[in-house]
Design a protein around this motif. Structure first.
Motif, PDB file in Angstrom:
ATOM      1  N   MET A 258      24.027  46.733  48.390  1.00  0.00           N
ATOM      2  CA  MET A 258      23.568  46.981  49.761  1.00  0.00           C
ATOM      3  C   MET A 258      23.673  48.457  50.150  1.00  0.00           C
TER       4      MET A 258
ATOM      5  N   LYS B 155      20.532  49.790  48.906  1.00  0.00           N
ATOM      6  CA  LYS B 155      19.451  49.338  49.783  1.00  0.00           C
ATOM      7  C   LYS B 155      19.369  50.190  51.042  1.00  0.00           C
TER       8      LYS B 155
ATOM      9  N   GLU C 147      12.967  39.830  42.977  1.00  0.00           N
ATOM     10  CA  GLU C 147      13.727  41.031  43.322  1.00  0.00           C
ATOM     11  C   GLU C 147      15.171  40.922  42.842  1.00  0.00           C
TER      12      GLU C 147
ATOM     13  N   THR D 267      17.022  36.716  51.376  1.00  0.00           N
ATOM     14  CA  THR D 267      16.284  37.103  52.581  1.00  0.00           C
ATOM     15  C   THR D 267      17.220  37.250  53.771  1.00  0.00           C
TER      16      THR D 267
ATOM     17  N   HIS E 123      19.209  40.557  53.237  1.00  0.00           N
ATOM     18  CA  HIS E 123      18.373  41.715  53.541  1.00  0.00           C
ATOM     19  C   HIS E 123      18.102  41.819  55.042  1.00  0.00           C
TER      20      HIS E 123
ATOM     21  N   LYS F 284      18.178  45.084  57.395  1.00  0.00           N
ATOM     22  CA  LYS F 284      16.919  45.598  57.938  1.00  0.00           C
ATOM     23  C   LYS F 284      16.871  45.568  59.461  1.00  0.00           C
TER      24      LYS F 284
END
Length: 205
Positions: free
Chosen positions: A91, A94, A133, A158, A161, A165
């Motif tokens: 993360m 990310k 992914e 999901t 993320h 996000k």
């Protein structure tokens, strides 16, 4: 990554880099194949030899964006390392990627085109879905090892993320907010991983 050796591969890479720059700066409609050819240092015919249309070039540019970002998260699952440590590492990568202005600019163009021209976005999404992914692959491995609860790994990825996000991607893309401040990155990653593990970690792990 090693630089392409063949001339045709180098030209293709130059075209993709020029296209990414032009789409990011001017959007889809205002970008022309002439401008891309000039920036790449190739003829317009060469551009069309590699990409039959601007739609095709735009799609491949977005695919390159996705593949490069997904590859950055392809950290292998490790049985000998705590889940939290592994997730924090992924993360952090990310969030660092999402803080890149070039990435955000091109993502903004892609989302805008998906809204105004969904027929252009559908084949791109289909191609993206063909590649699993890295975080999804990692979750699948952790489930197989019995350390995460069973279930759909894509659903779990999901959700993870989405936590990141919510602060580090959507405000920047939809509202023009600046990239997430460095001092907020660590608390965001820590909270997202903590919430994920609180729900998905297997009590017997």
């Amino acid at each position: 990554m090693n630089a392409p050796q063949r001339l045709t591969d180098r030209k293709r890479l130059a075209i993709l880099e020029a296209a990414a720059d032009q789409f990011r700066r001017f959007g889809f409609e205002a970008t022309s194949m002439d401008k891309i050819a000039a920036m790449a240092g190739v003829s317009k015919r060469t551009v069309y030899n590699h990409f039959p249309s601007k739609d095709e070039l735009f799609a491949e540019t977005l695919m390159q964006l996705f593949h490069s970002s997904a590859a950055a998260l392809d950290l292998p699952y490790r049985k000998d390392v705590p889940l939290r440590e592994q997730l924090l590492a992924m993360m952090r990568l990310k969030v660092g990627m999402l803080a890149d202005r070039n990435f955000l600019d091109l993502a903004r163009v892609a989302i805008a085109e998906a809204v105004v021209a969904p027929e252009r976005a559908r084949p791109i999404i289909a191609r993206i879905n063909e590649r699993e992914e890295g975080v999804t692959t990692w979750i699948r491995a952790a489930q197989a090892d019995g350390r995460l609860k069973p279930g759909d790994p894509l659903f779990a990825a999901t959700l993870l993320h989405g936590q990141v996000k919510a602060m580090a991607f959507w405000p920047q893309v939809t509202m023009g907010a600046p990239p997430l401040a460095p001092e907020l990155m660590a608390p965001l990653v820590d909270a997202a991983v903590s919430m994920f593990l609180a729900y998905f970690a297997n009590d017997t792990a």
